[in-house]
Design a protein around this motif. Sequence first.
Motif, mmCIF file in Angstrom:
data_model
loop_
_atom_site.group_PDB
_atom_site.id
_atom_site.type_symbol
_atom_site.label_atom_id
_atom_site.label_comp_id
_atom_site.label_asym_id
_atom_site.label_seq_id
_atom_site.Cartn_x
_atom_site.Cartn_y
_atom_site.Cartn_z
ATOM 1 N N ILE A 232 10.324 -5.318 -9.674
ATOM 2 C CA ILE A 232 10.149 -4.329 -8.609
ATOM 3 C C ILE A 232 10.507 -2.951 -9.150
ATOM 4 O O ILE A 232 11.377 -2.813 -10.025
ATOM 5 C CB ILE A 232 11.016 -4.649 -7.368
ATOM 6 N N ALA A 233 9.818 -1.941 -8.647
ATOM 7 C CA ALA A 233 10.130 -0.554 -8.984
ATOM 8 C C ALA A 233 9.940 0.297 -7.738
ATOM 9 O O ALA A 233 9.024 0.061 -6.938
ATOM 10 C CB ALA A 233 9.231 -0.040 -10.104
ATOM 11 N N THR A 234 10.817 1.251 -7.570
ATOM 12 C CA THR A 234 10.685 2.187 -6.453
ATOM 13 C C THR A 234 11.106 3.564 -6.938
ATOM 14 O O THR A 234 11.920 3.683 -7.858
ATOM 15 C CB THR A 234 11.528 1.753 -5.238
ATOM 16 N N GLN A 246 7.312 8.689 -1.652
ATOM 17 C CA GLN A 246 8.117 7.489 -1.864
ATOM 18 C C GLN A 246 7.176 6.354 -2.245
ATOM 19 O O GLN A 246 6.216 6.069 -1.532
ATOM 20 C CB GLN A 246 8.890 7.111 -0.602
ATOM 21 N N VAL A 247 7.426 5.703 -3.382
ATOM 22 C CA VAL A 247 6.553 4.628 -3.842
ATOM 23 C C VAL A 247 7.354 3.350 -4.035
ATOM 24 O O VAL A 247 8.502 3.386 -4.494
ATOM 25 C CB VAL A 247 5.817 5.027 -5.144
ATOM 26 N N GLU A 248 6.779 2.220 -3.647
ATOM 27 C CA GLU A 248 7.370 0.897 -3.860
ATOM 28 C C GLU A 248 6.297 -0.025 -4.419
ATOM 29 O O GLU A 248 5.186 -0.075 -3.890
ATOM 30 C CB GLU A 248 7.872 0.300 -2.544
ATOM 31 N N THR A 249 6.630 -0.746 -5.471
ATOM 32 C CA THR A 249 5.656 -1.662 -6.056
ATOM 33 C C THR A 249 6.371 -2.864 -6.654
ATOM 34 O O THR A 249 7.464 -2.741 -7.205
ATOM 35 C CB THR A 249 4.805 -0.936 -7.112
ATOM 36 N N SER A 250 5.780 -4.050 -6.504
ATOM 37 C CA SER A 250 6.434 -5.262 -7.011
ATOM 38 C C SER A 250 5.408 -6.292 -7.438
ATOM 39 O O SER A 250 4.290 -6.345 -6.927
ATOM 40 C CB SER A 250 7.342 -5.884 -5.934
ATOM 41 N N PHE A 251 5.814 -7.114 -8.417
ATOM 42 C CA PHE A 251 5.109 -8.357 -8.719
ATOM 43 C C PHE A 251 5.658 -9.484 -7.860
ATOM 44 O O PHE A 251 4.905 -10.335 -7.377
ATOM 45 C CB PHE A 251 5.300 -8.734 -10.194
#
Length: 351
Positions: A232-234, A246-251
């Motif tokens: 995860i990265a934010t 604001q960005v949120e991304t995950s596998f």
Amino acid sequence: MLRVGIIGNGGIANCHAMGYKELADRVEIVACCDIDGKKAEAFAEKHNIPAYYTDCRDMLKNEEIDLVSVCTWNSAHAECTIEALNAGCNVICEKPMAMNAEEAEEMKAAAEKNGKLLMVGFVRRHGDDARDAKDLVENGDLGEVYYAKATYLRRCGCPGGWFGDKSRSGGGPLIDLGVHVIDLTRYIMGGALPVSVFGFTSNKIGARDHIRTSGWTSETVVEKPIFNVEDIATAMIKFDNGAVLQVETSFNLNIKNGQGDVEIFGSKAGLTLDPFELHTEYAGCLADIDIKGSHIFDFNRDFCREIKNFVDACEGKAECKATAEDGVILMKVIDAVYKSAETGKSVDIEY
């Protein structure tokens, strides 16, 4: 008739091939290349391509090629793109542009030195949602845009193969998925420059490859799966006009369902892309406006649009929608997020 070569013959290369086939009266795929000879041979047979290679330098030397698609894993983007540019070809390189901003700037410099076009595969720019959202912002319907949110979250969605191997991917969901929504948001907001970043990454769940899913998987076969990237990265990204994303991304994240959306907030109205709605006021009341028509991103259609834009731009018939400069800027953001996550401090982006 423009002659095309495709470097890297995995899944995404099929989307490029499909786009070129839509333009069969203007372009011809004459060669393909993959370090896996069997994959290159199968790709050539599938798409009726007369020649296949295992080394892009041999392909560029032996074939007369005008346009090149670079569809390799990330760590080969810079090398293959620069080889093609130096051979006198225009290039479209899949996202992310490179492993880092330094490589991306070398690619951009090679394009400028050779007087060739280098386009980056930000396919989301070619969707109806991107077009219509950008129009609303430019028309002033949202007022002053000052805040945005972008999410691309998967519950169990690492493609496997090389995607979890940092030496080939450069990172996890941030560099694979985040580039899509960060670039899309920046594009809709008018192309402001990111100037500072505060980021966070974590790997608490890992690959989750013991879970049986029906999601998309990499065609690359590995003996021992590697997952040494974030799951995860934010980040909070500030732009030179004062706006913040604001960005949120995950596998892999423990949520009920995967999520993917871009939300733009202005002084007059807010906008969501999925569903495509304006949130505003009317006659002293809060109002949600369902804008009729098609406002979607269609994967197959918009890949064909992307390839058409590339070909049109090479022929001087259209402006390139995703330039090398756009790619460099995104790589500076990605670098800054990873550095911020590592140091625990905000990172300023230099130009």
